[in-house]
Motif scaffolding. Structure first.
Motif, PDB file in Angstrom:
ATOM      1  N   MET A  53       0.840  -1.196   0.000  1.00  0.00           N
ATOM      2  CA  MET A  53       0.000   0.000   0.000  1.00  0.00           C
ATOM      3  C   MET A  53       0.878   1.250   0.000  1.00  0.00           C
ATOM      4  N   THR A  54       1.938   1.222   0.817  1.00  0.00           N
ATOM      5  CA  THR A  54       2.863   2.345   0.892  1.00  0.00           C
ATOM      6  C   THR A  54       3.584   2.557  -0.433  1.00  0.00           C
ATOM      7  N   LEU A  55       3.997   1.460  -1.068  1.00  0.00           N
ATOM      8  CA  LEU A  55       4.690   1.556  -2.348  1.00  0.00           C
ATOM      9  C   LEU A  55       3.781   2.125  -3.440  1.00  0.00           C
ATOM     10  N   LEU A  56       2.488   1.805  -3.386  1.00  0.00           N
ATOM     11  CA  LEU A  56       1.561   2.387  -4.353  1.00  0.00           C
ATOM     12  C   LEU A  56       1.438   3.896  -4.153  1.00  0.00           C
ATOM     13  N   VAL A  57       1.503   4.343  -2.898  1.00  0.00           N
ATOM     14  CA  VAL A  57       1.493   5.790  -2.635  1.00  0.00           C
ATOM     15  C   VAL A  57       2.748   6.428  -3.225  1.00  0.00           C
ATOM     16  N   MET A  58       3.900   5.780  -3.042  1.00  0.00           N
ATOM     17  CA  MET A  58       5.142   6.299  -3.622  1.00  0.00           C
ATOM     18  C   MET A  58       5.044   6.342  -5.142  1.00  0.00           C
ATOM     19  N   LYS A  59       4.443   5.314  -5.719  1.00  0.00           N
ATOM     20  CA  LYS A  59       4.265   5.266  -7.179  1.00  0.00           C
ATOM     21  C   LYS A  59       3.385   6.420  -7.637  1.00  0.00           C
ATOM     22  N   ARG A  60       2.287   6.657  -6.918  1.00  0.00           N
ATOM     23  CA  ARG A  60       1.400   7.764  -7.280  1.00  0.00           C
ATOM     24  C   ARG A  60       2.136   9.104  -7.169  1.00  0.00           C
ATOM     25  N   MET A  61       2.914   9.259  -6.096  1.00  0.00           N
ATOM     26  CA  MET A  61       3.684  10.493  -5.926  1.00  0.00           C
ATOM     27  C   MET A  61       4.654  10.675  -7.093  1.00  0.00           C
ATOM     28  N   PHE A 108      11.339  -3.315  -4.410  1.00  0.00           N
ATOM     29  CA  PHE A 108      11.045  -1.919  -4.738  1.00  0.00           C
ATOM     30  C   PHE A 108      10.976  -1.718  -6.248  1.00  0.00           C
ATOM     31  N   GLY A 109      11.852  -2.433  -6.956  1.00  0.00           N
ATOM     32  CA  GLY A 109      11.945  -2.248  -8.401  1.00  0.00           C
ATOM     33  C   GLY A 109      10.700  -2.634  -9.166  1.00  0.00           C
ATOM     34  N   ARG A 110       9.788  -3.368  -8.546  1.00  0.00           N
ATOM     35  CA  ARG A 110       8.541  -3.744  -9.225  1.00  0.00           C
ATOM     36  C   ARG A 110       7.575  -2.566  -9.346  1.00  0.00           C
ATOM     37  N   PHE A 111       7.764  -1.563  -8.491  1.00  0.00           N
ATOM     38  CA  PHE A 111       6.749  -0.522  -8.379  1.00  0.00           C
ATOM     39  C   PHE A 111       7.241   0.881  -8.707  1.00  0.00           C
ATOM     40  N   LEU A 112       8.537   1.137  -8.561  1.00  0.00           N
ATOM     41  CA  LEU A 112       9.071   2.481  -8.750  1.00  0.00           C
ATOM     42  C   LEU A 112      10.050   2.511  -9.925  1.00  0.00           C
ATOM     43  N   THR A 269      -7.234   1.673  -1.805  1.00  0.00           N
ATOM     44  CA  THR A 269      -5.867   1.741  -1.284  1.00  0.00           C
ATOM     45  C   THR A 269      -4.904   0.735  -1.887  1.00  0.00           C
ATOM     46  N   LEU A 270      -5.421  -0.368  -2.446  1.00  0.00           N
ATOM     47  CA  LEU A 270      -4.546  -1.439  -2.920  1.00  0.00           C
ATOM     48  C   LEU A 270      -4.586  -1.644  -4.435  1.00  0.00           C
TER      49      LEU A 270
END
Length: 407
Positions: A53-61, A108-112, A269-270
């Motif tokens: 969930m946190t990583l998706l927020v970072m991705k959105r940012m 991390f590399g999967r999402f950012l 959120t997910l």
């Protein structure tokens, strides 16, 4: 180029818990790129669904034009954050911490996007492990008062159970992380879970005292179960991003079994589905909500494990429930025993139950079947000959299947 509206989106998805100077922060995020960070202590050999969930927020940012710093806690993990805990975190070896951190780095590399000028990964081991204690206390510790720290819920809740000075110093180290990233990378925003509020505020205050500059804090609501229980590794019900620890099928089934009341919140959120779509799917009732759960499960598995494995998990789920088909890629556990084993022990050792008491209640309530045969006797014995085809399939409740092999 900055895309405005990230705060509005996070608010619309019900993600934001607290923030300092939110209106001011919103204006900054809407007008210029901001470097922000979120820390991940390397306490296990995989990230969890809560981290996702946190990583998706970072991705959105990042998609809105901001620069994420994923901070590996190779230094802070050596102490352990007391936030949200009623006992001291297990102390890990340096080798285990470093191994865990490398796993996080891959995940991390999967999402950012870590391309040039994009997101970056740093490890606070590089500046914390060799700190001189006396210099650190003179330069950082002097800005924190014990009286102020004891007013923080993080510490107040632990005083009666016992709070070591070892853990008491965690706030100082995390605050120093923020100062270090501010000085070296221009980081002005720290984000984290709601249980990190005190720690993050410590960093903003340290930057203000040492540099005379403004820095911002924003926390996100924790990912919880329908009963309000924190969904994470410390709560004993972790869903891991490593498919060897939680298979795509298991993850799919968990999300597919989401309580009706939680579907909309989890979609928001997910997943990366539009807010309006999440509302529409989450508000369906009765039989129609099950289709929304399928969408939720598929999207979560797709984002974490990819399209192919999401389709595979979805197809397997449909086959198991509509046709009773046993597939080779069903979640599997191996249990060691000689010629026979009690059913309750089998359930516990395979991970289907946490205790014999839980197993007994399930069996007596008709919640356990072996190879499509319901077992209602807690004293039932599973024998060698039951494994004639090399495995048995245990069904727990209506929708949880586990293939058990003999170790």
């Amino acid at each position: 180029m900055v895309k405005p509206g990230i705060i509005q989106e996070l608010q619309a998805r019900g993600i934001i818990q607290d923030a300092t100077h939110l209106d001011e922060l919103e204006k900054i995020l809407d007008t210029k790129p901001v470097t922000f960070y979120i820390g991940f202590d390397a306490t296990a050999d995989s990230l969890t669904l809560g981290h996702f969930m946190t990583l998706l927020v970072m991705k959105r940012m990042q998609e809105h034009g901001h620069r994420p710093i994923a901070l590996l806690g190779g230094g802070t993990t050596m102490i352990g954050d007391p936030s949200g805990r009623n006992d001291m975190r297990k102390v890990l070896s340096v080798s285990d911490i470093d191994t865990n951190a490398e796993v996080f780095r891959e995940q991390f590399g999967r999402f950012l996007d870590f391309g040039e000028g994009k997101a970056v990964i740093v490890n606070n081991a590089s500046w914390l492990r060799d700190l001189n204690y006396l210099d650190f206390m003179r330069n950082v510790g002097v800005h924190f008062t014990v009286a102020r720290m004891l007013t923080m819920e993080t510490y107040k809740s632990r005083l009666e159970q016992g709070l070591s000075f070892f853990e008491f110093s965690y706030l100082l180290l995390q605050s120093y992380d923020f100062l270090h990233l501010y000085e070296t990378m221009g980081c002005t925003l720290q984000m984290g879970g709601a249980d990190q509020w005190s720690n993050i505020l410590g960093g903003t205050e340290l930057i203000r005292r040492v540099k005379g500059a403004d820095a911002y804090a924003l926390t996100m609501k924790l990912l919880t179960t329908s009963t309000g229980e924190k969904m994470g590794k410390s709560a004993g019900n972790a869903l891991w991003l490593d498919e060897e620890k939680t298979s795509p099928y298991e993850l799919y089934q968990y999300m597919r079994n989401t309580a009706d009341a939680d579907v909309e919140r989890y979609l928001l959120t997910l997943t990366l589905l539009p807010v309006e779509t999440c509302h529409e799917l989450g508000r369906k009732k009765d039989a129609e909500i099950n289709a929304s759960k399928d969408v939720l499960a598929y999207e979560v598995v797709r984002l974490i494990h990819g399209e192919a494995k999401a389709k595979e998990a979805q197809e397997l789920s449909k086959k198991l429930f509509s046709q009773g088909v046993v597939a080779e890629n069903m979640p599997t556990a191996a249990v060691a025993f000689e010629k026979e084993i009690g059913l309750l022990d089998l359930l516990r050792e395979s991970g289907l139950t946490k205790s014999n008491g839980e197993g007994r209640r399930l069996v007596q309530g008709g919640g356990i079947s072996i190879d499509d045969e319901k077992i209602t006797d807690p004293a039932h014995i599973v024998r060698d000959e039951d494994f004639e085809k090399g495995y048995i399939v245990v069904k727990k409740g209506k929708k949880s299947y586990l293939r058990i092999e003999k170790a």
